[in-house]
Design a protein around this motif. Structure first.
Motif, short mmCIF file in Angstrom:
data_model
loop_
_atom_site.label_atom_id
_atom_site.label_comp_id
_atom_site.label_asym_id
_atom_site.label_seq_id
_atom_site.Cartn_x
_atom_site.Cartn_y
_atom_site.Cartn_z
N ALA A 1 0.85 -1.20 0.00
CA ALA A 1 0.00 0.00 0.00
C ALA A 1 0.88 1.24 0.00
N LEU A 2 0.35 2.35 -0.55
CA LEU A 2 1.11 3.61 -0.56
C LEU A 2 1.19 4.18 0.85
N ALA A 3 0.11 4.02 1.62
CA ALA A 3 0.06 4.54 3.00
C ALA A 3 -1.06 3.84 3.73
N GLY A 4 -0.94 3.79 5.06
CA GLY A 4 -2.01 3.20 5.87
C GLY A 4 -2.33 4.14 7.01
N MET A 5 -3.58 4.15 7.43
CA MET A 5 -3.99 4.99 8.56
C MET A 5 -5.16 4.35 9.28
N VAL A 6 -5.33 4.74 10.55
CA VAL A 6 -6.53 4.32 11.27
C VAL A 6 -7.69 5.16 10.72
N SER A 7 -8.82 4.52 10.47
CA SER A 7 -10.00 5.22 9.95
C SER A 7 -10.77 5.87 11.11
N GLY A 8 -10.86 7.19 11.14
CA GLY A 8 -11.61 7.89 12.19
C GLY A 8 -11.12 7.48 13.57
N SER A 9 -12.06 7.01 14.41
CA SER A 9 -11.69 6.61 15.77
C SER A 9 -11.23 5.15 15.84
N GLY A 10 -11.13 4.47 14.67
CA GLY A 10 -10.64 3.10 14.63
C GLY A 10 -11.68 2.11 15.14
N PRO A 11 -11.28 0.84 15.17
CA PRO A 11 -9.95 0.30 14.89
C PRO A 11 -9.72 -0.12 13.43
N THR A 12 -10.68 0.11 12.53
CA THR A 12 -10.44 -0.27 11.13
C THR A 12 -9.24 0.51 10.59
N CYS A 13 -8.36 -0.18 9.86
CA CYS A 13 -7.23 0.50 9.21
C CYS A 13 -7.54 0.59 7.72
N ALA A 14 -7.23 1.76 7.13
CA ALA A 14 -7.51 2.01 5.72
C ALA A 14 -6.18 2.21 5.00
N PHE A 15 -6.01 1.52 3.87
CA PHE A 15 -4.75 1.59 3.12
C PHE A 15 -5.04 2.13 1.73
N LEU A 16 -4.34 3.20 1.35
CA LEU A 16 -4.50 3.77 0.02
C LEU A 16 -3.54 3.05 -0.93
#
Ligand SMILES: C[C@](O)(CO)[C@H](O)COP(=O)(O)OP(=O)(O)OC[C@H]1O[C@@H](n2ccc(N)nc2=O)[C@H](O)[C@@H]1O
Ligand SMILES: Nc1ncnc2c1ncn2[C@@H]1O[C@H](COP(=O)(O)OP(=O)(O)OP(=O)(O)O)[C@@H](O)[C@H]1O
Length: 321
Positions: A255-270
């Protein structure tokens, strides 16, 4: 003469990811001022509203067991708020709500808020109300901070509690991989944890939203990837340290980058493109760091009636970890 009962109305509504989430200090009303950029993703719930003598809520699908079916269900709160607004009896609205969930519960993707927005749009159609989307957005803000965005969808700037929405032009389609965690996180707990971390030290803060808006206008996912940021990530990771491993695994998978989505815990990867997203999803699922992996695209439109005749759509691709 027999009264004509209108046919049920089904609304499809998207999950969100926050591309940028800047959190201010706590306010007297218990909220925090936010500057956020939302994007609506092609991971959707479906909500059907129907006139019925046995009012109530039914929930099926992803995480259904942990969703309340009583008065605290956010879609039911929407029914009550709209009934009251149009002079119907909120204690006897004669409506049945059926929710089919794909958005993870307590996952930081605003699933409950999405269902509330869908209920507002569905009822406006079922009751043939002359209400604009902006009027519905005012009511939506009374239900929760994330509800107005789910009405508009697309990509948008959110300010105040995150409920004042201004659409942002983003023509490019972005490809995402989403990693669902085994359990949800409570949004107020995550905001509380950020306050605690800030009282103890000075966790890094995200930069200005303007840079992200410029990144979006370039349409280049590589540029956007460098600008993604979420002030709540440190708090979510502090409460759920395993998220560090998930974030690392997504980036290692390409992935180009990963981040926690909002308050989490789902992680979102672009990801660079759709093919890359499918590869990242497969590798992430194999890494065993999360419960379920899904691919999604954004932006997509907000809550919309899909009609009564349409056959159910297949669920978006899912890879079990
Ligand atoms: C984290 C986000 O998902 C980012 O979009 C949202 O800010 C959360 O929005 P939401 O879940 O719709 O939030 P609400 O249901 O309105 O509020 C739940 C709780 O989250 C905290 N909260 C929420 C929004 C906000 N701007 N500041 C807050 O501090 C408050 O403790 C609030 O009592
Ligand atoms: N229709 C609904 N769908 C999911 N959860 C609901 C619903 N109605 C009420 N809830 C309750 O709200 C809590 C938060 O659920 P939700 O899925 O909206 O969290 P979230 O995605 O983390 O929210 P946000 O990203 O807006 O902070 C759940 O734990 C559940 O008890």
């Amino acid at each position: 003469m027999l009264a004509v009962v209108p046919p049920p109305v089904t609304v499809r509504v998207p999950a969100k990811v926050n591309l940028h989430l800047a959190v201010g200090d706590p306010r007297a009303d218990g909220y925090h001022d936010l500057v956020t950029i939302f994007q609506a993703l092609s991971l959707t719930d479906e909500v059907t509203v129907a006139t019925a003598d046995d009012p109530g809520v039914e929930v099926h699908g992803e995480g259904a067991d942990s969703v309340p079916t009583g008065p605290s269900n956010l879609a039911w709160r929407a029914v009550r708020v709209l009934a009251e607004h149009v002079g119907r009896d909120p204690d006897d609205p004669k409506v049945r709500v059926v929710i089919r969930k794909s958005i993870p519960v307590a996952g930081g993707m605003a699933g409950g808020s999405a269902d509330a927005a869908a209920a507002l749009v569905g009822l406006a159609s079922l009751w043939r109300l002359e209400v604009t989307r902006d009027e519905l957005a005012d009511l939506a803000g009374k239900i929760g901070a994330d509800v107005p965005f789910a009405l508009y969808g697309g990509t948008a700037l959110g300010t105040d509690r995150g409920d004042r929405i201004v659409p942002v032009l983003a023509r490019h389609t972005y490809h995402w991989v989403l990693a669902f965690d085994r359990r949800g996180l409570s949004t107020p707990e995550v905001f509380g944890e950020l306050d605690r971390l800030r009282a103890d030290g000075d966790p890094p803060r995200v930069g200005e939203a303007e840079a992200v808006l410029e990144g979006l206008s370039s349409g280049d996912p590589r540029q956007l990837a460098l600008l993604l940021g979420n002030d709540l990530q440190a708090a979510a990771v502090s409460l759920r340290p395993n998220l560090r491993r998930t974030l690392r695994a997504g980036v290692n998978a390409g992935a180009l980058a990963g981040m926690v989505s909002g308050s989490g815990p789902t992680c979102a990867f672009l990801c660079t493109d759709g093919d890359s997203a499918v590869r990242v999803a497969a590798e992430l699922a194999g890494a065993g760091v999360c419960r379920t992996v899904r691919v999604a695209q954004g932006p997509v439109h907000g809550a919309r009636v899909v009609g009564t005749e349409e056959a159910p759509r297949p669920a978006p691709p899912e890879v079990h970890a």
